[in-house]
Design a protein around this motif. Structure first.
Motif, PDB file in Angstrom:
ATOM      1  N   ARG A  86       0.801  -1.229   0.000  1.00  0.00           N
ATOM      2  CA  ARG A  86       0.000   0.000   0.000  1.00  0.00           C
ATOM      3  C   ARG A  86       0.836   1.283   0.000  1.00  0.00           C
ATOM      4  NH1 ARG A  86      -4.947  -1.270   4.029  1.00  0.00           N
ATOM      5  NH2 ARG A  86      -5.697   0.769   3.451  1.00  0.00           N
ATOM      6  N   VAL A  87       1.799   1.333  -0.896  1.00  0.00           N
ATOM      7  CA  VAL A  87       2.511   2.592  -1.093  1.00  0.00           C
ATOM      8  C   VAL A  87       1.571   3.534  -1.850  1.00  0.00           C
ATOM      9  CG1 VAL A  87       4.797   1.563  -1.106  1.00  0.00           C
ATOM     10  CG2 VAL A  87       3.534   1.740  -3.252  1.00  0.00           C
ATOM     11  N   PHE A  88       1.868   4.837  -1.813  1.00  0.00           N
ATOM     12  CA  PHE A  88       1.037   5.789  -2.550  1.00  0.00           C
ATOM     13  C   PHE A  88       1.493   5.785  -4.011  1.00  0.00           C
ATOM     14  CE2 PHE A  88       1.110   7.407   1.852  1.00  0.00           C
ATOM     15  CZ  PHE A  88      -0.245   7.266   2.133  1.00  0.00           C
ATOM     16  N   GLY A  89       0.739   5.080  -4.862  1.00  0.00           N
ATOM     17  CA  GLY A  89       1.174   4.819  -6.231  1.00  0.00           C
ATOM     18  C   GLY A  89       1.297   6.057  -7.089  1.00  0.00           C
ATOM     19  N   ARG A  90       0.511   7.092  -6.766  1.00  0.00           N
ATOM     20  CA  ARG A  90       0.550   8.303  -7.584  1.00  0.00           C
ATOM     21  C   ARG A  90       1.490   9.353  -7.002  1.00  0.00           C
ATOM     22  NH1 ARG A  90      -5.821   8.790  -8.482  1.00  0.00           N
ATOM     23  NH2 ARG A  90      -5.773   7.239  -6.841  1.00  0.00           N
ATOM     24  N   MET A  91       2.334   8.912  -6.063  1.00  0.00           N
ATOM     25  CA  MET A  91       3.375   9.814  -5.557  1.00  0.00           C
ATOM     26  C   MET A  91       4.726   9.199  -5.900  1.00  0.00           C
ATOM     27  SD  MET A  91       2.236  11.052  -1.835  1.00  0.00           S
ATOM     28  CE  MET A  91       0.585  11.557  -1.494  1.00  0.00           C
ATOM     29  N   GLU A  95       8.439  11.238  -2.399  1.00  0.00           N
ATOM     30  CA  GLU A  95       7.259  11.744  -1.688  1.00  0.00           C
ATOM     31  C   GLU A  95       6.710  10.711  -0.710  1.00  0.00           C
ATOM     32  OE1 GLU A  95       5.054  14.982  -4.572  1.00  0.00           O
ATOM     33  OE2 GLU A  95       4.850  12.874  -5.082  1.00  0.00           O
ATOM     34  N   GLY A 135       3.765   3.708  -8.105  1.00  0.00           N
ATOM     35  CA  GLY A 135       2.916   2.741  -8.788  1.00  0.00           C
ATOM     36  C   GLY A 135       3.624   2.007  -9.911  1.00  0.00           C
TER      37      GLY A 135
ATOM     38  N   ARG B 185       0.633  17.119  -0.129  1.00  0.00           N
ATOM     39  CA  ARG B 185       0.922  15.675  -0.120  1.00  0.00           C
ATOM     40  C   ARG B 185      -0.097  14.936   0.738  1.00  0.00           C
ATOM     41  NH1 ARG B 185       6.389  17.367  -0.382  1.00  0.00           N
ATOM     42  NH2 ARG B 185       6.556  17.541   1.867  1.00  0.00           N
ATOM     43  N   GLU B 192      -5.780   9.046  -2.177  1.00  0.00           N
ATOM     44  CA  GLU B 192      -5.386   7.762  -2.744  1.00  0.00           C
ATOM     45  C   GLU B 192      -5.687   6.592  -1.809  1.00  0.00           C
ATOM     46  OE1 GLU B 192      -1.589   7.833  -4.638  1.00  0.00           O
ATOM     47  OE2 GLU B 192      -1.507   5.670  -4.739  1.00  0.00           O
ATOM     48  N   TRP B 310      -5.813   1.413 -12.519  1.00  0.00           N
ATOM     49  CA  TRP B 310      -5.075   1.591 -11.283  1.00  0.00           C
ATOM     50  C   TRP B 310      -5.115   0.354 -10.426  1.00  0.00           C
ATOM     51  CZ3 TRP B 310      -1.284   4.219  -9.648  1.00  0.00           C
ATOM     52  CH2 TRP B 310      -0.962   5.396 -10.341  1.00  0.00           C
ATOM     53  N   VAL B 313      -2.250  -2.051 -11.149  1.00  0.00           N
ATOM     54  CA  VAL B 313      -0.872  -1.717 -10.771  1.00  0.00           C
ATOM     55  C   VAL B 313      -0.495  -2.410  -9.459  1.00  0.00           C
ATOM     56  CG1 VAL B 313       0.638   0.124 -10.024  1.00  0.00           C
ATOM     57  CG2 VAL B 313      -0.847   0.477 -11.979  1.00  0.00           C
TER      58      VAL B 313
END
Lengths: 237, 313
Positions: A86-91, A95, A135, B185, B192, B310, B313
């Motif tokens: 669960r990393v922030f894929g759009r960062m 970040e 991501g 952020r 997200e 998404w 991914v």
């Protein structure tokens, strides 16, 4: 260091934890074993304050932390490597690491820079991919990022939820090497795993959760020899 | 044909000016959708109330007979209070009309219906306190009609330049805030993966409040600009403007900040061209045809991501 005493947690209408008590001493790696829906993830979320216990207490370094906001719990030195990364894929990678240090508001930038360097030192790949979106990373790289992100909070207790899930065997060994490295550098670790063999090989002690209750608790070497563990988690008859 | 070509530059200029303001308004929809997955149907009313605050202040300034009202200082005096008031109203709306619902586990439909209710409530509150008759913005005292210049056959007034300038500056500022700051952020993290954002120590409730404040403040500014542009405002103006900005947000890709800006600009130009080349009466027909066509052929919008992509991914 961390003590759960008769913790009862509901997940919606479901009683997910039915009076869980466990204790982790400073410097240890403690492994929490259990099948699907046995309450392992709920235990972690309860410690971090993402879900509130209905009754019972959670204490960290002698002070009660159940009822505190998650931000305050992270600030006291507990952080999470979540299940499925669960990393922030759009960062970007950078970040994501910065988000890991979110609770350290006001920390000098040089200090944060130093900690990011420390993470890059542990995981060389992340340095190469610093400006890439998370991501786009491979599963293994995302797992490294998730660990690095949690380390950015400067935890004294690191909660790791299924760090080997979905990784190739070679990567699993690498991840557990890193867990041991982090532990040797002074961070206490509570790790939830399905892969009992690997987890118990590095853990000092282990607990077994079943249907929201602790059914077994011993040091790791003894657990590895226990018949029920061998049958349930090591695939032996 | 030569007629059409001769008015094209002028209509494009109007369209761009209107479009940047739609973009400002569309940002509010898209940001709120980003963090809460709901459409704030009272957003148009927050815009309308911003227009009323600006009108009230301009009227006070004119009554005070200060002499020279130079837009250089008057404009900030109109915009800042309108933005603060609208921003505060947006925060209050979320806190009292939406949060009690979703905090108790309501589905997405609950806050949506509450938003429609809030929209009706705010319209009527303004009608009852300010009267149902339209209010007049004395734009000419601020921007004399002689302040204009010609460019490629289009007559461009100072007001149009200011509209585009203010709206663009605000969009740039918001984009910078979201991309480069700690709060930005946190907003993106909540959008997200809310639970993971909380696990990092983000106070999700505060971030949602901040998101409503930012989106609503931009709507307040858009209200003042539209008031100055059309010179007349009334308590139902938020309805159609709100729907158009919502269309712009969907066209650009709901949840996508740059998409909202692009969608607003496109929609302003489309509307402006429809007025001159089809028929002014068909203005709204064309705008909502764009909404329907977008939903049918590209529901994720121009810059939006397909949700299914998404998940892979």
């Amino acid at each position: 260091m961390l003590k759960l005493d008769e913790v009862v947690t509901y997940y919606g209408p479901v009683k997910a934890l039915k009076g869980v008590s466990l204790e982790i001493n400073a410097g240890e790696i403690v492994c929490l074993l259990g099948g699907n829906a046995s309450g392992k993830s709920t235990t972690m979320k309860t410690i971090l304050g993402l879900v509130r216990p209905r009754s019972g207490t959670v204490s960290f370094e002698g002070q009660r932390i159940d009822g505190l906001r998650t931000g305050d719990i992270v600030r006291r030195g507990i952080s999470l490597v979540p299940e499925a990364r669960r990393v922030f894929g759009r960062m970007t990678v950078w970040e994501n690491l910065t988000m890991g240090a979110y609770s350290r508001y006001g920390a000098p930038p040089a200090e944060l820079e130093h900690d990011i360097e420390r993470v890059y030192g542990l995981f060389d790949r992340l340095r190469e991919r610093a400006t890439q979106y998370a991501g786009t990373l491979s599963g293994g790289e995302q797992q490294m990022l998730a660990i690095g992100r949690a380390l950015m909070a400067r935890p004294r207790l690191l909660l790791m939820d299924e760090p080997s899930m979905g990784l190739a065997p070679a990567l699993v060994d690498q991840v557990f090497d890193i867990i041991q490295t982090i532990n040797n550098q002074g961070t206490t670790i509570l790790v939830v795993e399905q892969n009992a063999a690997v987890a118990l090989s590095i853990a000092h002690r282990g607990y077994v959760l079943q249907n929201g209750s602790i059914v077994l608790h011993d040091n790791a070497a003894a657990l590895l020899k226990t018949d029920s563990i061998r049958r349930a988690y090591l695939g032996e008859d | 044909m030569s007629d059409i070509l001769s008015i094209l530059p002028q209509q494009l200029v109007f369209g761009i000016a209107l479009g940047t303001v739609y973009g400002l308004l569309a940002l509010g929809y898209t940001m709120v959708y980003g963090v809460l997955f709901m459409i704030n149907f009272a957003h148009g009313e927050i815009f309308m109330i911003g227009a009323y605050v600006g009108w009230g202040l301009l009227t006070i300034l004119l009554d005070a007979q200060l002499g020279g009202l130079h837009p250089l200082w008057v404009l900030p005096v109109l915009l800042l209070p309108a933005m603060l008031f609208s921003g505060g109203l947006g925060v209050a709306l979320e806190r009292f009309a939406y949060r009690p619902l979703y905090a108790r586990g309501a589905t997405r439909l609950g806050p949506l219906i509450s938003a429609v209710g809030a929209s009706i409530f705010l319209q009527n509150a303004v009608m009852l306190t300010q009267g149902a008759r339209m209010k007049v913005y004395m734009t000419n005292f601020l921007f004399p009609p002689t302040w204009r210049f010609n460019l490629f056959g289009a007559s461009i007034s100072a007001l149009l330049v200011v509209m585009v300038g203010v709206a663009t500056a605000m969009m740039w500022g918001l984009n910078t805030l979201v991309q480069r700051t700690r709060l930005g952020r946190a907003i993106r993290a909540v959008a997200e993966d809310r639970e993971m954002a909380a696990a990092m120590g983000v106070d999700v409730g505060k971030v949602i409040s901040a998101t409503f404040f930012l989106g609503s403040a931009l709507a307040g500014a858009a209200g003042v600009l539209i008031g100055l542009y059309y010179t007349q405002i009334d308590f139902v103006m938020g309805y159609s403007a709100g729907l158009k900005a919502f269309t712009a947000a969907v066209l650009g890709g709901i949840g996508n900040i740059r998409g909202a800006m692009l969608g607003g600009l496109l929609l302003g130009v489309i509307e402006s061209l429809a007025v001159s080349f089809i028929n002014p009466a068909f203005k709204d027909v064309v705008v909502f045809a764009v909404l329907i066509l977008t939903l049918v052929f590209r529901p994720e919008g121009l810059l939006g991501e397909r949700l299914a992509d998404w998940k892979k991914v």
